[in-house]
Design an enzyme around this catalytic site. Structure first.
Site, mmCIF file in Angstrom:
data_model
loop_
_atom_site.group_PDB
_atom_site.id
_atom_site.type_symbol
_atom_site.label_atom_id
_atom_site.label_comp_id
_atom_site.label_asym_id
_atom_site.label_seq_id
_atom_site.Cartn_x
_atom_site.Cartn_y
_atom_site.Cartn_z
ATOM 1 N NE ARG A 104 -51.046 14.090 -14.783
ATOM 2 C CZ ARG A 104 -50.011 14.085 -15.968
ATOM 3 N NH1 ARG A 104 -49.279 15.258 -16.227
ATOM 4 N NH2 ARG A 104 -50.259 13.508 -16.948
ATOM 5 C CG HIS A 131 -49.854 8.072 -17.854
ATOM 6 N ND1 HIS A 131 -51.103 8.666 -17.675
ATOM 7 C CD2 HIS A 131 -49.027 9.096 -18.409
ATOM 8 C CE1 HIS A 131 -51.136 9.817 -18.299
ATOM 9 N NE2 HIS A 131 -49.808 10.007 -18.760
ATOM 10 C CD GLN A 134 -48.995 8.694 -22.965
ATOM 11 O OE1 GLN A 134 -49.175 9.943 -22.536
ATOM 12 N NE2 GLN A 134 -48.970 8.658 -24.431
ATOM 13 C CG ASP A 219 -41.715 8.681 -19.306
ATOM 14 O OD1 ASP A 219 -41.542 9.713 -19.741
ATOM 15 O OD2 ASP A 219 -42.299 8.196 -18.559
ATOM 16 C CB CYS A 259 -46.049 9.334 -22.318
ATOM 17 S SG CYS A 259 -44.487 9.734 -21.576
ATOM 18 N NE ARG A 288 -53.343 10.927 -22.609
ATOM 19 C CZ ARG A 288 -52.740 11.385 -21.718
ATOM 20 N NH1 ARG A 288 -51.481 11.915 -21.812
ATOM 21 N NH2 ARG A 288 -53.406 11.785 -20.598
HETATM 22 N N1 NVA Z 1 -43.115 9.156 -16.060
HETATM 23 C C1 NVA Z 1 -43.554 10.705 -16.262
HETATM 24 C C2 NVA Z 1 -44.601 10.642 -17.485
HETATM 25 C C3 NVA Z 1 -45.012 11.893 -17.758
HETATM 26 C C4 NVA Z 1 -46.394 12.177 -18.453
HETATM 27 C C5 NVA Z 1 -44.143 11.366 -15.109
HETATM 28 O O1 NVA Z 1 -44.647 10.544 -14.301
HETATM 29 O O2 NVA Z 1 -43.641 12.264 -14.734
HETATM 30 N N1 CP Z 2 -48.184 12.193 -21.466
HETATM 31 C C1 CP Z 2 -48.752 13.268 -20.617
HETATM 32 O O1 CP Z 2 -49.448 12.900 -19.788
HETATM 33 O O2 CP Z 2 -48.413 14.729 -20.633
HETATM 34 P P1 CP Z 2 -48.674 15.848 -19.670
HETATM 35 O O3 CP Z 2 -47.804 15.392 -18.539
HETATM 36 O O4 CP Z 2 -48.381 17.027 -20.450
HETATM 37 O O5 CP Z 2 -50.131 15.715 -19.386
#
Ligand code: NVA
Ligand code: CP
Length: 304
Positions: A104, A131, A134, A219, A259, A288
């Site tokens: 990540r 992502h 997801q 989101d 998500c 997930r």
């Molecule tokens: N769009 C959000 C998704 C978190 C799971 C982010 O990138 O923070």
């Molecule tokens: N949806 C998702 O990826 O959640 P986290 O940021 O908690 O991993």
């Protein structure tokens, strides 16, 4: 055989994506029956997190443990990655020691560079652009509640961000219509939209996007790394809340996905998020776990 990575949904063919989701549904049933197969015995997953996470970390780590394997949590704060060791060197070293890597990070190029130098499968656990894990969970959730998503209408209401861009990829692969409603200046990549063609439509009207939709999703207004924009985004997105009123334009059997984490009464009303007849967000989060177990099994099998 070359190493298979999962950096975007498009790294797998349509048939392979369906195989992973089918396997996930089987593995979920096995897990519920207390019969997780120990297919990861002796295997190690390295998880590199440059951003915060609840679902991604817990699902990968728990999933690996349930299959008899082990997961290592690595953060830039306490590895040499945070002290400037090149991503290429880190990839060459880490991938000689483990069997699969999940990352990540911020720039999507980072994960591409890691994968180019990795001897083992690399999984995108979220970048600024995509992502894909997801979306595997989201498609599985729709299938479990409503059947095939092919030919259905999905509405994305909100920022044209990493999750939205993975929805665009999903529309191309799973063959559904995607209506995106976002404020001006928050559109997803124009190159990606052009690739998707008329399967994906862009509007600035949430009601128009949601019209007849079988699935509505959103989101947070500000993603990780955009915290300093929160205040201005709150203003720009004020007409983009998903709530029961907006869903009156959708199909009668619409489901809502997010998500998570969610900001109640910002991008989604608290009432809708908690309306279990429509909101399937808890199933979505749980999936997930199952679908990433299936994904790891698939990638490791195909990379042997
Ligand atoms: N769009 C959000 C998704 C978190 C799971 C982010 O990138 O923070
Ligand atoms: N949806 C998702 O990826 O959640 P986290 O940021 O908690 O991993």
């Amino acid at each position: 055989m070359s190493v298979r990575h999962f950096l975007t949904l498009r790294d797998l063919s349509v048939a392979e994506l369906h195989d992973v989701i089918d396997l996930s549904i089987k593995m979920k049933a096995a897990h519920y029956a207390g019969r997780d197969e120990q297919v990861m015995a002796g295997k190690v997953l390295a998880m590199i997190f440059e951003k915060a996470s609840t679902r991604t970390r817990v699902s990968f780590e728990a999933g690996m443990a349930q299959l008899g394997g082990h997961a290592i949590f690595l953060s830039p704060n306490d590895t040499q990655l945070g002290r400037g060791e090149p991503v290429e060197d880190s990839a060459r070293v880490i991938s000689r020691m483990v069997d699969v890597v999940m990352i990540r990070t911020f720039g999507h190029d980072q994960i591409v560079r890691f994968a180019e130098n990795s001897k083992v499968p690399v999984i995108n656990g979220l970048t600024d652009d995509y992502h894909p894990c997801q979306l595997l969970a989201d498609i599985q959730t729709f299938i479990e509640h409503r059947g095939s998503i092919k030919g259905k209408t999905v509405a994305w209401v909100g920022d044209g961000n990493n999750v939205c861009q993975s929805w665009i990829n999903a529309a191309m692969l799973f063959d559904f219509r995607l209506n995106i409603a976002c404020p001006k200046g928050y559109e997803p990549s124009s190159a990606l939209l052009a690739e998707a063609g008329d399967r994906v439509r862009l509007t600035h009207s949430p009601a128009e996007a949601v019209k007849g939709a079988h699935l509505v999703t959103t989101d947070v207004y500000a993603s990780m790394g955009q915290e300093q924009e929160e205040e201005v985004r709150l203003k720009h997105f004020s007409d983009y809340q998903v709530n029961h009123g907006l869903l009156s334009h959708a199909a009668d059997d619409v489901i809502f996905l997010h998500c998570l984490p969610a900001h109640r009464d910002e991008e989604v009303s608290a009432a809708l998020l908690e309306d279990d007849a429509i909101s399937k967000v808890w199933d979505e989060a749980e999936n997930r776990l199952h679908v990433q177990k299936a994904l790891m099994v698939f990638l490791m099998r195909e990379s042997q």
